[in-house]
Write a protein that holds these residues in place. Sequence first.
Motif, short mmCIF file in Angstrom:
data_model
loop_
_atom_site.label_atom_id
_atom_site.label_comp_id
_atom_site.label_asym_id
_atom_site.label_seq_id
_atom_site.Cartn_x
_atom_site.Cartn_y
_atom_site.Cartn_z
N PHE A 34 0.89 -0.99 -0.07
CA PHE A 34 -0.01 -0.04 -0.05
C PHE A 34 0.96 1.21 -0.13
O PHE A 34 0.67 2.25 -0.79
CB PHE A 34 -0.87 -0.19 1.28
N ARG A 38 0.97 4.09 -3.05
CA ARG A 38 0.57 5.30 -2.42
C ARG A 38 1.77 6.41 -3.03
O ARG A 38 1.47 7.49 -3.39
CB ARG A 38 0.34 5.64 -1.02
N GLU A 85 -1.66 -3.50 -7.68
CA GLU A 85 -2.61 -2.44 -7.54
C GLU A 85 -3.38 -2.82 -6.35
O GLU A 85 -3.65 -3.99 -6.13
CB GLU A 85 -3.55 -2.63 -9.01
N ALA A 88 -8.56 -1.47 -3.39
CA ALA A 88 -9.45 -0.30 -2.57
C ALA A 88 -9.31 1.05 -3.12
O ALA A 88 -10.17 1.83 -3.22
CB ALA A 88 -9.26 -0.44 -1.08
N THR A 89 -8.07 1.33 -3.73
CA THR A 89 -7.67 2.83 -4.07
C THR A 89 -7.43 2.91 -5.49
O THR A 89 -7.39 4.19 -6.00
CB THR A 89 -6.37 3.23 -3.23
N GLU A 91 -4.66 2.52 -6.84
CA GLU A 91 -3.29 2.92 -6.98
C GLU A 91 -2.29 1.81 -7.11
O GLU A 91 -2.67 0.71 -6.64
CB GLU A 91 -2.72 3.60 -5.55
#
Length: 121
Positions: A34, A38, A85, A88-89, A91
């Motif tokens: 994550f 990010r 990837e 949830a986001t 990204e």
Amino acid sequence: MTAKATLPAYLDDLVATHRRATKEARGIVYRALFRAARRGERCPTADDLCDITGMSLTGTVYIVQNLEARGLIRVWRFQKSRVVEIVATGERTAASGETIPHRARGTRQIHKPRAQRMVMA
């Protein structure tokens, strides 16, 4: 009918400890992926994940596959790298520029992501 075998108490404790450690390591790996996504950084290598979790290479590979199977991440595998990837986001970790897809060891088949067959943008 066969009776269900029960484990000795000390084995129950070992199994419970293993499950807690695996769950904790799964969280550590997910947070590392994550964070890299990010920040737009390259995906941590399997060796990096081994270092931060204290688990074996096989254990960290299992955790990444488990996160993928749970639908938390999508993975594009290449010969020497991967792009992850965060579902949830949306990204992704940075691409390495590598275009040669991963091929399962000992086969001529190219590995395709389980969750989708999409082309990376």
